[in-house]
Scaffold this motif. Structure first.
Motif, PDB file in Angstrom:
ATOM      1  N   GLY A 401      11.776 -12.054 -12.164  1.00 59.29           N
ATOM      2  CA  GLY A 401      10.847 -12.730 -11.271  1.00 59.29           C
ATOM      3  C   GLY A 401       9.538 -11.971 -11.135  1.00 59.29           C
ATOM      4  O   GLY A 401       9.174 -11.137 -11.963  1.00 59.29           O
ATOM      5  N   ASN A 402       8.810 -12.279 -10.061  1.00 60.91           N
ATOM      6  CA  ASN A 402       7.516 -11.649  -9.829  1.00 60.91           C
ATOM      7  C   ASN A 402       7.683 -10.185  -9.467  1.00 60.91           C
ATOM      8  O   ASN A 402       8.503  -9.837  -8.619  1.00 60.91           O
ATOM      9  CB  ASN A 402       6.774 -12.380  -8.706  1.00 60.91           C
ATOM     10  N   GLN A 403       6.893  -9.327 -10.104  1.00 58.60           N
ATOM     11  CA  GLN A 403       6.953  -7.900  -9.803  1.00 58.60           C
ATOM     12  C   GLN A 403       5.693  -7.206 -10.298  1.00 58.60           C
ATOM     13  O   GLN A 403       4.985  -7.704 -11.176  1.00 58.60           O
ATOM     14  CB  GLN A 403       8.173  -7.250 -10.462  1.00 58.60           C
ATOM     15  N   MET A 404       5.422  -6.042  -9.711  1.00 58.58           N
ATOM     16  CA  MET A 404       4.318  -5.200 -10.163  1.00 58.58           C
ATOM     17  C   MET A 404       4.742  -3.745 -10.011  1.00 58.58           C
ATOM     18  O   MET A 404       4.498  -3.112  -8.978  1.00 58.58           O
ATOM     19  CB  MET A 404       3.040  -5.468  -9.365  1.00 58.58           C
ATOM     20  N   PRO A 405       5.431  -3.196 -11.006  1.00 55.12           N
ATOM     21  CA  PRO A 405       5.868  -1.808 -10.943  1.00 55.12           C
ATOM     22  C   PRO A 405       4.727  -0.851 -11.294  1.00 55.12           C
ATOM     23  O   PRO A 405       4.231  -0.854 -12.421  1.00 55.12           O
ATOM     24  CB  PRO A 405       6.988  -1.740 -11.983  1.00 55.12           C
ATOM     25  N   LEU A 406       4.293  -0.051 -10.331  1.00 51.03           N
ATOM     26  CA  LEU A 406       3.236   0.928 -10.561  1.00 51.03           C
ATOM     27  C   LEU A 406       3.791   2.327 -10.305  1.00 51.03           C
ATOM     28  O   LEU A 406       4.600   2.524  -9.395  1.00 51.03           O
ATOM     29  CB  LEU A 406       2.040   0.668  -9.638  1.00 51.03           C
ATOM     30  N   THR A 407       3.359   3.276 -11.112  1.00 50.06           N
ATOM     31  CA  THR A 407       3.804   4.656 -10.959  1.00 50.06           C
ATOM     32  C   THR A 407       2.809   5.409 -10.091  1.00 50.06           C
ATOM     33  O   THR A 407       1.616   5.505 -10.434  1.00 50.06           O
ATOM     34  CB  THR A 407       3.940   5.341 -12.328  1.00 50.06           C
ATOM     35  N   LEU A 408       3.300   5.916  -8.957  1.00 50.34           N
ATOM     36  CA  LEU A 408       2.454   6.619  -7.991  1.00 50.34           C
ATOM     37  C   LEU A 408       2.744   8.108  -8.042  1.00 50.34           C
ATOM     38  O   LEU A 408       3.906   8.532  -8.085  1.00 50.34           O
ATOM     39  CB  LEU A 408       2.696   6.096  -6.576  1.00 50.34           C
ATOM     40  N   THR A 409       1.695   8.913  -8.033  1.00 51.48           N
ATOM     41  CA  THR A 409       1.805  10.369  -7.972  1.00 51.48           C
ATOM     42  C   THR A 409       0.912  10.871  -6.849  1.00 51.48           C
ATOM     43  O   THR A 409      -0.252  10.444  -6.750  1.00 51.48           O
ATOM     44  CB  THR A 409       1.354  11.010  -9.304  1.00 51.48           C
ATOM     45  N   LEU A 410       1.444  11.744  -6.005  1.00 47.99           N
ATOM     46  CA  LEU A 410       0.640  12.286  -4.916  1.00 47.99           C
ATOM     47  C   LEU A 410      -0.507  13.117  -5.464  1.00 47.99           C
ATOM     48  O   LEU A 410      -0.320  13.932  -6.373  1.00 47.99           O
ATOM     49  CB  LEU A 410       1.502  13.158  -4.001  1.00 47.99           C
ATOM     50  N   LEU A 411      -1.690  12.917  -4.920  1.00 42.65           N
ATOM     51  CA  LEU A 411      -2.820  13.745  -5.294  1.00 42.65           C
ATOM     52  C   LEU A 411      -2.607  15.164  -4.755  1.00 42.65           C
ATOM     53  O   LEU A 411      -1.929  15.347  -3.733  1.00 42.65           O
ATOM     54  CB  LEU A 411      -4.105  13.149  -4.732  1.00 42.65           C
ATOM     55  N   PRO A 412      -3.154  16.174  -5.418  1.00 45.95           N
ATOM     56  CA  PRO A 412      -2.895  17.579  -5.019  1.00 45.95           C
ATOM     57  C   PRO A 412      -3.154  17.852  -3.539  1.00 45.95           C
ATOM     58  O   PRO A 412      -2.357  18.518  -2.878  1.00 45.95           O
ATOM     59  CB  PRO A 412      -3.871  18.358  -5.908  1.00 45.95           C
ATOM     60  N   GLN A 413      -4.263  17.316  -2.997  1.00 47.52           N
ATOM     61  CA  GLN A 413      -4.577  17.585  -1.597  1.00 47.52           C
ATOM     62  C   GLN A 413      -3.599  16.925  -0.647  1.00 47.52           C
ATOM     63  O   GLN A 413      -3.473  17.314   0.515  1.00 47.52           O
ATOM     64  CB  GLN A 413      -6.007  17.166  -1.266  1.00 47.52           C
ATOM     65  N   GLN A 414      -2.858  15.908  -1.134  1.00 50.37           N
ATOM     66  CA  GLN A 414      -1.898  15.203  -0.292  1.00 50.37           C
ATOM     67  C   GLN A 414      -0.553  15.944  -0.251  1.00 50.37           C
ATOM     68  O   GLN A 414       0.211  15.782   0.694  1.00 50.37           O
ATOM     69  CB  GLN A 414      -1.668  13.793  -0.810  1.00 50.37           C
ATOM     70  N   LYS A 415      -0.272  16.744  -1.265  1.00 52.11           N
ATOM     71  CA  LYS A 415       1.005  17.442  -1.330  1.00 52.11           C
ATOM     72  C   LYS A 415       1.129  18.468  -0.218  1.00 52.11           C
ATOM     73  O   LYS A 415       2.228  18.758   0.272  1.00 52.11           O
ATOM     74  CB  LYS A 415       1.164  18.111  -2.682  1.00 52.11           C
ATOM     75  N   ALA A 416       0.004  19.014   0.209  1.00 50.28           N
ATOM     76  CA  ALA A 416       0.023  20.032   1.249  1.00 50.28           C
ATOM     77  C   ALA A 416       0.056  19.452   2.644  1.00 50.28           C
ATOM     78  O   ALA A 416       0.372  20.137   3.611  1.00 50.28           O
ATOM     79  CB  ALA A 416      -1.204  20.926   1.103  1.00 50.28           C
ATOM     80  N   SER A 417      -0.248  18.153   2.763  1.00 51.71           N
ATOM     81  CA  SER A 417      -0.329  17.544   4.098  1.00 51.71           C
ATOM     82  C   SER A 417       1.000  16.933   4.503  1.00 51.71           C
ATOM     83  O   SER A 417       1.889  16.729   3.700  1.00 51.71           O
ATOM     84  CB  SER A 417      -1.418  16.465   4.108  1.00 51.71           C
TER      85      SER A 417
END
Length: 417
Positions: A401-417
């Motif tokens: 069916g309908n789908q939109m699989p996207l691969t997300l990776t945390l940006l470096p500045q977000q990993k520390a927050s």
């Protein structure tokens, strides 16, 4: 509805609900829901073994926009982001799935209602789902009517049943009290606004994230602009002041209009002049169209939005930079937004276009500042033109069916927050 009924309904003062000042007040809600979704995605990404996670974003975005229309339009919390089995979200998804899989005979019920009474599987599912909508809608009406009666001042010793609130449901309730709308019409308006207020917007967001994932240079340029903003909670004016974000949203709505086609019927015979002559199959040249009462005219929104005659030879390419200097030929397109047909024009134009654009900007702002967004280059994403909304499917995975699989990776500045 048509004719006098349509004139009566459009005379109801719903425009202030979607005015610029009202959307300004809703912007914190849009950002709050975007941040809620960001945190849910962030938790999934962190749980991934390699610091990234493939997420089916379309369903999540649908639940987020359902929560928004519930709170902004009706003062009601559907909590669809928290409860993924939310009955209203499930019912709407079922309705869209059923309508888009109707056989040609079943689809005739739009014009021939008796067809909807045929004992088909699709009609049974449609009836069950609309029963959920009706029950929830009646609950919303009853709750809002009680609130209005409780909060309204007394008049001549009697408590008024009208409300001074400017939210959508309050306007509809007041119209019911004033006999401008019947209860059935109020119910129909609730269903319409919930459907139009979340399904098309979430689909537009989905296609925008896809466009960003598919164009790394666009994503890089957009992120540079958004990362330079000093905090996570811009005002509506600040969002609108982010130039490249505005270009990306405009271009996405041009290339990936959620509703690709609509239709109109003249209520009397008309002669419509053509901007350019057309030669028919018999070799006859026409400078105008002669339309008869009841003729069905299909308006191809997508083809107008991507016409090389209007937008140039690269009209079918996603290129946000075109908005730095849009072509003068686009000025002839009837439109309420950006000289594109996505929200249509005239008395049946999308009343909630400002809300949709503001939601899109809030969500794209939040997600692109947080994640690197990619799509597996081996996947071929195609738009499946349904009966209502053009939603994505993966070639070779149509059974999912309908789908939109996207691969997300945390940006470096977000990993520390």
């Amino acid at each position: 509805v048509e004719g006098d009924v349509h004139k009566r309904q459009v005379s109801i003062p719903t425009n202030p609900v979607f005015s610029q000042s009202q959307i300004r007040g809703f912007t914190p809600l849009f950002l709050l829901k975007a941040q809620h979704l960001k945190n849910l995605w962030k938790a999934e990404v962190i749980s991934g073994s390699d610091g990234s996670q493939t997420i089916e974003v379309m369903g999540w975005l649908g639940r987020a926009t359902l929560d928004i229309i519930g709170e902004a339009g009706f003062g009601y919390q559907f909590n669809a982001l928290v409860d993924q089995r939310n009955e209203l979200s499930t019912a709407f998804n079922k309705i869209f799935d059923v309508v888009e899989s109707f056989s040609p005979i079943e689809f005739l019920q739009i014009w021939v209602p008796v067809v909807g009474k045929l004992p088909t599987k699709h009609n049974k599912e449609f009836k069950e789902s609309t029963a959920v909508l009706r029950r929830v809608g009646m609950g919303l009406i009853e709750e809002k009517t009680r609130e209005a009666s409780k909060d309204a001042p007394e008049k001549d010793g009697q408590q008024s049943t009208t409300s001074t609130s400017r939210d959508l449901l309050s306007v509809l309730i007041k119209s019911n009290a004033d006999n401008s709308l019947s209860e059935e019409e109020v119910l129909a308006q609730i269903a319409t606004f919930i459907a139009a207020g979340h399904e098309t917007t979430s689909t537009a967001m989905t296609w925008t994230l896809y466009a960003i994932a598919s164009n790394p240079e666009v994503q890089k340029k957009l992120r540079a602009e958004l990362a330079a903003f000093p905090h996570d909670n811009p005002t509506m004016e600040e969002l609108n002041g982010l130039e490249y974000l505005d270009w990306v949203v405009r271009e996405s709505l041009r290339v990936y209009a959620p509703v690709e086609i609509t239709s109109r019927q003249p209520i009397k015979d008309e002669v419509v002049p053509l901007s350019e002559p057309v030669t028919d199959v018999d070799g006859k040249v026409h400078h105008e169209l002669h339309l008869r009462t009841g003729d069905v005219i299909f308006v191809h929104i997508r083809e107008i939005n991507m016409s090389p005659d209007i937008w140039g030879e690269d009209a079918r390419i996603f290129r946000p930079e075109r908005w730095e200097s849009p072509p003068a030929t686009a000025n002839a397109v009837p439109s309420v937004y950006a000289n594109i047909m996505t929200f249509l024009s005239g008395p049946r134009a999308c009343i909630g276009w400002r809300m949709a654009v503001a939601e899109m900007k809030a969500f794209i702002f939040t997600m692109v500042r947080t994640f690197d967004i990619q799509i597996d280059p081996k996947l071929v994403v195609v738009g499946k033109l349904g009966r209502i909304v053009t939603r994505p499917v993966i070639e070779g995975q149509e059974e999912k069916g309908n789908q939109m699989p996207l691969t997300l990776t945390l940006l470096p500045q977000q990993k520390a927050s």
